[in-house]
Write an enzyme that holds these catalytic residues in place. Sequence first.
Site, PDB file in Angstrom:
ATOM      1  CG  LEU A   2     -67.614 -13.316 114.869  1.00 49.65           C
ATOM      2  CD1 LEU A   2     -68.614 -12.371 115.509  1.00 49.65           C
ATOM      3  CD2 LEU A   2     -68.272 -14.661 114.554  1.00 49.65           C
ATOM      4  CG  ASP A   3     -66.769 -14.221 107.813  1.00 51.60           C
ATOM      5  OD1 ASP A   3     -65.639 -14.686 108.056  1.00 51.60           O
ATOM      6  OD2 ASP A   3     -67.695 -14.877 107.307  1.00 51.60           O
ATOM      7  NE  ARG A   4     -65.359  -4.180 106.266  1.00 51.00           N
ATOM      8  CZ  ARG A   4     -64.753  -3.226 106.987  1.00 51.00           C
ATOM      9  NH1 ARG A   4     -63.787  -3.549 107.824  1.00 51.00           N
ATOM     10  NH2 ARG A   4     -65.111  -1.960 106.871  1.00 51.00           N
TER      11      ARG A   4
END
Length: 292
Positions: free
Chosen positions: A131-133
Amino acid sequence: MKFHYDIETPVLLKTFLQEQFYSKKMISAIKQNGALLVNKQPVTVRKQMTEGDTLEVVLPEERPSQNLIYYHAPLDVLYEDDYYLAVSKPAHQNCAPSREHPHESLIEQVLAYLNPDSSQTVIVPHIVTRLDRNTQGIVLFSKHGHFHHRMSDVKMEKIYQCICFGLLSGEGDIIAPIARKSDSIIERQVNETGKYAKTSYQTLSACNRFTLSRVQLHTGRTHQIRVHFQYIDHPLVGDSLYGGTHPSIQGQALVCTDLKFIHPVTHKSVVLKDSVRQKALEDLFQQLCRES
């Protein structure tokens, strides 16, 4: 870790391993730092096995990258067995170290969780789903490179919920190719030169300036949901990179709420849900509705 197999028909050991989804890289690692035993006797991959033989495969030990630093912090575990671990990732945490955020990543946190005594590391996590940050929700790890490889042919159903700007009604598919933006190493955009990408959405609720949607990914392009929602002029709330800047919300309002797949080792259905972060997103939506 060891695996036992009862051989039912004559077969070359190397062929059998390939049929059992051992990668070329893993077979090579087993030869160097593992074991292949037929009827308890060490053999090579050139061994011709016969009906009634017993094969034992000892997976090689792994060592974590020297770039990883054990990060001891409470971990929100959603699922765990001998092969996989699923956790709930908060916002503002990388899945893996980056130049901007070199430590305190999720994989370093999982590494510490799996190996409380860091002087005797025996389990090295591998990221299966990222997942993105600033995206929250379910992240799946394998407990060995072999189990990471086993997921490569497994179809996973990933469901997200998001809050976007504007009133989005009904349901639909966003089919638009995604490519890296030419002047950025991070940002993506819809571009005919990009890779095929498909996102499905279903409106759950809408009010004033905002819509809460259920989203399903059919492909796994970087920033796919964020790029696609910007493309249809409904950027995600808080997503400053893709036109969704909000004065009080930092980071996109996006949560991976559900993950489903058939376990490649046990062949059982695994159904995961992050109810806590889903509820938090729904509460945020209600708050935005009240304030708008």
